[in-house]
Design a protein around this motif. Structure first.
Motif, PDB file in Angstrom:
ATOM      1  N   ALA A 178      27.889  88.701  70.061  1.00  0.00           N
ATOM      2  CA  ALA A 178      28.162  87.275  70.416  1.00  0.00           C
ATOM      3  C   ALA A 178      26.943  86.571  70.434  1.00  0.00           C
ATOM      4  O   ALA A 178      26.093  87.044  71.339  1.00  0.00           O
ATOM      5  N   TRP A 194      30.880  80.192  64.829  1.00  0.00           N
ATOM      6  CA  TRP A 194      31.219  81.738  65.231  1.00  0.00           C
ATOM      7  C   TRP A 194      32.484  81.539  66.324  1.00  0.00           C
ATOM      8  O   TRP A 194      33.454  82.307  66.116  1.00  0.00           O
ATOM      9  N   GLN A 195      32.727  80.603  67.411  1.00  0.00           N
ATOM     10  CA  GLN A 195      33.671  80.314  68.195  1.00  0.00           C
ATOM     11  C   GLN A 195      35.104  80.358  67.401  1.00  0.00           C
ATOM     12  O   GLN A 195      36.098  80.882  67.577  1.00  0.00           O
ATOM     13  N   ARG A 196      34.953  79.221  66.415  1.00  0.00           N
ATOM     14  CA  ARG A 196      36.290  79.187  65.629  1.00  0.00           C
ATOM     15  C   ARG A 196      36.709  80.317  64.746  1.00  0.00           C
ATOM     16  O   ARG A 196      37.832  80.738  64.440  1.00  0.00           O
ATOM     17  N   ALA A 197      35.755  81.119  64.072  1.00  0.00           N
ATOM     18  CA  ALA A 197      36.000  82.199  63.507  1.00  0.00           C
ATOM     19  C   ALA A 197      36.800  83.291  64.235  1.00  0.00           C
ATOM     20  O   ALA A 197      37.518  84.304  63.610  1.00  0.00           O
ATOM     21  N   ARG A 198      36.515  83.269  65.677  1.00  0.00           N
ATOM     22  CA  ARG A 198      37.186  84.485  66.471  1.00  0.00           C
ATOM     23  C   ARG A 198      38.427  83.702  67.403  1.00  0.00           C
ATOM     24  O   ARG A 198      38.819  84.141  68.386  1.00  0.00           O
ATOM     25  N   GLY A 199      38.659  82.505  67.160  1.00  0.00           N
ATOM     26  CA  GLY A 199      39.733  81.768  67.683  1.00  0.00           C
ATOM     27  C   GLY A 199      39.283  81.317  69.099  1.00  0.00           C
ATOM     28  O   GLY A 199      40.487  81.423  69.882  1.00  0.00           O
ATOM     29  N   LEU A 200      38.229  81.336  69.218  1.00  0.00           N
ATOM     30  CA  LEU A 200      37.739  81.050  71.045  1.00  0.00           C
ATOM     31  C   LEU A 200      37.793  79.327  71.329  1.00  0.00           C
ATOM     32  O   LEU A 200      37.869  78.512  70.077  1.00  0.00           O
ATOM     33  N   ASP A 221      31.096  92.678  66.282  1.00  0.00           N
ATOM     34  CA  ASP A 221      30.588  91.434  65.829  1.00  0.00           C
ATOM     35  C   ASP A 221      29.347  91.137  65.222  1.00  0.00           C
ATOM     36  O   ASP A 221      28.616  90.231  65.181  1.00  0.00           O
TER      37      ASP A 221
END
Length: 221
Positions: A62, A215-221, A58
């Motif tokens: 994170a 960052w969360q949306r880019a990793r599907g979180l 990453d």
């Protein structure tokens, strides 16, 4: 001398080759713990220093989790309150539309009685168009507010742009023809709320939270 053995047995373990100074490694081999000549020691960069560790999947890893800060809550709340005041101001404007038109005619040096027929016909068309445009604008405004609350940075930028235009429009209306006391008060409060919303959403905690949500949306979180 047997086959596979050098002169005088120098190739046997523990013996020094002839002509080789005692304690010096054989030719082609480096000292103990060092690589042979022309080779780089393990883990060492041939251009100096040591080889860098492999990068994390990453990038920098994170980011630190960030809760929705007070700046975002204040900014979104200010924009929402401004929208509500805008709806209230539109209702007051429609209720006082005839009075506003008559006041505009007086300010222009005209007699409202001479334009009563034209005013009635124009009022219906203007009110209908204004209601449709106002409803569309309010719907889009609420949609952008919702996306900004969810952490969409593009929605925050849209709110900045719309807020800046609203502030300019509010200042122009305050400097223009006189409105009723209620409309003037609503316009002033609405403009101040928009300024508060723009400044609050531009704060560093708000920017860090929007970056974390991206960052969360880019990793599907």
């Amino acid at each position: 001398m047997t086959a596979g053995q050098g002169p005088q047995g120098w190739d046997q373990p523990g013996q020094q080759p002839p002509g080789q100074p005692y304690g010096q490694p054989p030719q082609g081999q480096g000292p103990y713990g060092q690589a042979p000549h022309g080779q780089t020691p393990y883990g060492q960069n041939p251009y100096g220093g040591y080889a860098s560790a492999p990068a994390a999947p990453d990038g920098f890893g994170a980011p630190r989790p960030v809760e929705r800060p007070s700046a975002v809550k204040l900014g979104i709340g200010a924009f929402l309150a401004s929208t509500v005041l805008g709806i209230l101001g539109s209702i007051v404007t429609f209720a006082q539309f005839d009075e506003i038109v008559d006041r505009a005619l007086v300010d222009a040096g005209l007699d409202p009685a001479d334009y009563s027929d034209v005013s009635d016909a124009a009022t219906a068309g203007v009110v209908t168009t204004t209601v449709v445009v106002a409803l569309l604008f309010i719907g889009l405004q609420l949609l952008f507010i919702w996306f900004a609350w969810q952490g969409r940075n593009w929605a925050r930028i849209v709110l900045w742009v719309l807020g800046g235009l609203a502030v300019v429009s509010g200042l122009v209306s305050l400097a223009g023809p006189s409105l009723s006391g209620l409309l003037t008060t609503l316009s002033l409060i609405q403009t101040l709320l928009i300024v508060v919303g723009i400044v609050a959403l531009a704060q560093k905690p708000a920017s860090e939270w929007y970056r974390y949500r991206g960052w969360q949306r880019a990793r599907g979180l």
